[in-house]
Scaffold this motif. Structure first.
Motif, PDB file in Angstrom:
ATOM      1  N   THR A  74       0.852  -1.191   0.000  1.00 60.09           N
ATOM      2  CA  THR A  74       0.000   0.000   0.000  1.00 60.09           C
ATOM      3  C   THR A  74       0.889   1.243   0.000  1.00 60.09           C
ATOM      4  O   THR A  74       2.122   1.140   0.008  1.00 60.09           O
ATOM      5  CB  THR A  74      -0.909   0.026   1.244  1.00 60.09           C
ATOM      6  N   ALA A  75       0.259   2.405   0.031  1.00 55.66           N
ATOM      7  CA  ALA A  75       1.036   3.647   0.073  1.00 55.66           C
ATOM      8  C   ALA A  75       1.910   3.711   1.317  1.00 55.66           C
ATOM      9  O   ALA A  75       2.941   4.384   1.323  1.00 55.66           O
ATOM     10  CB  ALA A  75       0.091   4.856   0.019  1.00 55.66           C
ATOM     11  N   GLU A  76       1.505   3.011   2.369  1.00 56.22           N
ATOM     12  CA  GLU A  76       2.311   2.985   3.596  1.00 56.22           C
ATOM     13  C   GLU A  76       3.570   2.155   3.421  1.00 56.22           C
ATOM     14  O   GLU A  76       4.515   2.299   4.194  1.00 56.22           O
ATOM     15  CB  GLU A  76       1.481   2.420   4.755  1.00 56.22           C
ATOM     16  N   GLY A  77       3.572   1.267   2.437  1.00 59.62           N
ATOM     17  CA  GLY A  77       4.693   0.346   2.285  1.00 59.62           C
ATOM     18  C   GLY A  77       5.599   0.636   1.104  1.00 59.62           C
ATOM     19  O   GLY A  77       6.635  -0.004   0.951  1.00 59.62           O
ATOM     20  N   VAL A  78       5.241   1.624   0.259  1.00 64.06           N
ATOM     21  CA  VAL A  78       6.064   1.848  -0.925  1.00 64.06           C
ATOM     22  C   VAL A  78       7.434   2.394  -0.561  1.00 64.06           C
ATOM     23  O   VAL A  78       8.398   2.190  -1.297  1.00 64.06           O
ATOM     24  CB  VAL A  78       5.389   2.793  -1.948  1.00 64.06           C
ATOM     25  N   ALA A  79       7.557   3.085   0.569  1.00 65.54           N
ATOM     26  CA  ALA A  79       8.869   3.622   0.947  1.00 65.54           C
ATOM     27  C   ALA A  79       9.860   2.489   1.151  1.00 65.54           C
ATOM     28  O   ALA A  79      10.983   2.521   0.632  1.00 65.54           O
ATOM     29  CB  ALA A  79       8.759   4.469   2.206  1.00 65.54           C
ATOM     30  N   ALA A  80       9.457   1.472   1.886  1.00 59.64           N
ATOM     31  CA  ALA A  80      10.348   0.330   2.107  1.00 59.64           C
ATOM     32  C   ALA A  80      10.650  -0.367   0.798  1.00 59.64           C
ATOM     33  O   ALA A  80      11.767  -0.821   0.556  1.00 59.64           O
ATOM     34  CB  ALA A  80       9.698  -0.657   3.079  1.00 59.64           C
ATOM     35  N   ARG A  81       9.636  -0.412  -0.087  1.00 63.82           N
ATOM     36  CA  ARG A  81       9.831  -1.067  -1.368  1.00 63.82           C
ATOM     37  C   ARG A  81      10.824  -0.288  -2.228  1.00 63.82           C
ATOM     38  O   ARG A  81      11.534  -0.855  -3.048  1.00 63.82           O
ATOM     39  CB  ARG A  81       8.485  -1.153  -2.097  1.00 63.82           C
ATOM     40  N   GLY A  82      10.909   1.029  -2.039  1.00 60.25           N
ATOM     41  CA  GLY A  82      11.794   1.846  -2.853  1.00 60.25           C
ATOM     42  C   GLY A  82      13.205   1.955  -2.302  1.00 60.25           C
ATOM     43  O   GLY A  82      14.057   2.586  -2.902  1.00 60.25           O
ATOM     44  N   GLN A  83      13.470   1.330  -1.163  1.00 61.76           N
ATOM     45  CA  GLN A  83      14.796   1.426  -0.582  1.00 61.76           C
ATOM     46  C   GLN A  83      15.825   0.865  -1.537  1.00 61.76           C
ATOM     47  O   GLN A  83      15.626  -0.163  -2.166  1.00 61.76           O
ATOM     48  CB  GLN A  83      14.855   0.661   0.742  1.00 61.76           C
ATOM     49  N   HIS A  84      16.918   1.588  -1.604  1.00 67.19           N
ATOM     50  CA  HIS A  84      18.055   1.207  -2.440  1.00 67.19           C
ATOM     51  C   HIS A  84      17.720   1.261  -3.927  1.00 67.19           C
ATOM     52  O   HIS A  84      18.466   0.747  -4.739  1.00 67.19           O
ATOM     53  CB  HIS A  84      18.569  -0.194  -2.083  1.00 67.19           C
ATOM     54  N   ALA A  85      16.581   1.916  -4.286  1.00 68.59           N
ATOM     55  CA  ALA A  85      16.246   2.020  -5.698  1.00 68.59           C
ATOM     56  C   ALA A  85      17.326   2.780  -6.456  1.00 68.59           C
ATOM     57  O   ALA A  85      17.596   2.511  -7.609  1.00 68.59           O
ATOM     58  CB  ALA A  85      14.895   2.715  -5.875  1.00 68.59           C
ATOM     59  N   ASP A  86      17.937   3.745  -5.783  1.00 72.12           N
ATOM     60  CA  ASP A  86      19.041   4.439  -6.426  1.00 72.12           C
ATOM     61  C   ASP A  86      20.162   4.667  -5.425  1.00 72.12           C
ATOM     62  O   ASP A  86      20.778   5.718  -5.365  1.00 72.12           O
ATOM     63  CB  ASP A  86      18.575   5.746  -7.068  1.00 72.12           C
ATOM     64  N   GLY A  87      20.392   3.676  -4.587  1.00 73.92           N
ATOM     65  CA  GLY A  87      21.539   3.714  -3.682  1.00 73.92           C
ATOM     66  C   GLY A  87      21.154   4.047  -2.265  1.00 73.92           C
ATOM     67  O   GLY A  87      20.259   4.850  -2.027  1.00 73.92           O
ATOM     68  N   PRO A  88      21.815   3.427  -1.284  1.00 76.24           N
ATOM     69  CA  PRO A  88      21.484   3.658   0.117  1.00 76.24           C
ATOM     70  C   PRO A  88      21.710   5.093   0.559  1.00 76.24           C
ATOM     71  O   PRO A  88      20.989   5.618   1.395  1.00 76.24           O
ATOM     72  CB  PRO A  88      22.409   2.679   0.868  1.00 76.24           C
ATOM     73  N   ASP A  89      22.715   5.784  -0.003  1.00 81.51           N
ATOM     74  CA  ASP A  89      22.952   7.168   0.393  1.00 81.51           C
ATOM     75  C   ASP A  89      21.793   8.059  -0.022  1.00 81.51           C
ATOM     76  O   ASP A  89      21.333   8.915   0.734  1.00 81.51           O
ATOM     77  CB  ASP A  89      24.251   7.679  -0.229  1.00 81.51           C
ATOM     78  N   ALA A  90      21.340   7.849  -1.264  1.00 79.68           N
ATOM     79  CA  ALA A  90      20.209   8.633  -1.745  1.00 79.68           C
ATOM     80  C   ALA A  90      18.977   8.355  -0.904  1.00 79.68           C
ATOM     81  O   ALA A  90      18.193   9.252  -0.602  1.00 79.68           O
ATOM     82  CB  ALA A  90      19.932   8.306  -3.210  1.00 79.68           C
TER      83      ALA A  90
END
Ligand code: FES
Ligand code: FES
Length: 201
Positions: A74-90
């Protein structure tokens, strides 16, 4: 009644549901996951959009029993799903937000709390669909070459807003596509919000 287990935003949830219960009602009424909104309950507005097995679904039209063993985001979970999408620093710089959420902030694309969660989830889903090369109704040829305005608007057309304040969503999706490394996109220039339609503060 059926007993099902659904992974919701990374947490396995077990519950017994009436076979007539929709996924939306199971999420909201049984599991307390309220980011998917019940706008129309008829599959017409997109406010209830979630990802199930990486695909966008209208949770008001899906029976919960069909989701036994599924992974729902859900919208509450997309943040975790997007982790490391473009690097942990970002990821750290974004404060844990998904690139789509960050782009919605940057482009002032947030609308009301009712339609925005579905729009964010839908944008995450459509970017994945684009990356996989899935065409839309306006794609010329077999594979979409770029996420221009027509492609984004068509792919987000299932998410309605009765306030007609959509103008910054396309630039936000294009910015997220660029952050995601998608091959092509149009200019991500935010448009000033119409009077009375400013994003909630
Ligand atoms: S509440 Fe599901 S599409 Fe409107
Ligand atoms: S329905 Fe959310 S801003 Fe219009």
């Amino acid at each position: 009644m059926s007993e099902i287990t659904v992974d919701v935003d990374g947490t396995p949830r077990r519950l017994t549901v009436d076979t007539r219960t929709t996924l939306l009602d199971a999420l909201r009424e049984r599991l307390g996951v309220t980011s998917p909104k019940k706008g129309c309950d008829h599959g017409q507005c997109g406010a209830c959009t979630v990802l199930s097995g990486e695909r966008r679904v209208l949770s008001c039209l899906v029976l919960a029993v069909t989701q036994d063993g599924a992974r729902v985001v859900t919208a509450e979970g997309v943040a975790a799903r997007g982790q490391h999408a473009d690097g942990p620093d970002a990821e750290e710089e974004r404060g844990g937000l998904h690139p789509v959420q960050q782009a919605f902030i940057d482009c002032d694309a947030f609308q009301c709390g009712y339609c925005t969660p579905g729009q964010v989830v839908s944008a995450v889903g459509m970017l994945d669909e684009f990356e996989r090369g899935w065409p839309s109704a306006v794609t010329e040829g077999a594979r979409p070459p770029r996420l221009d305005h027509a492609e984004v608007a068509e792919r987000m057309s299932g998410n309605l807003c009765r306030c007609a304040a959509y103008v910054n969503i396309v630039p936000a999706v294009q910015q997220a596509a660029a952050a995601h490394g998608s091959t092509a996109h149009g200019p991500a220039t935010p448009v000033a919000a119409a009077p009375g339609t400013e994003a909630p503060r």
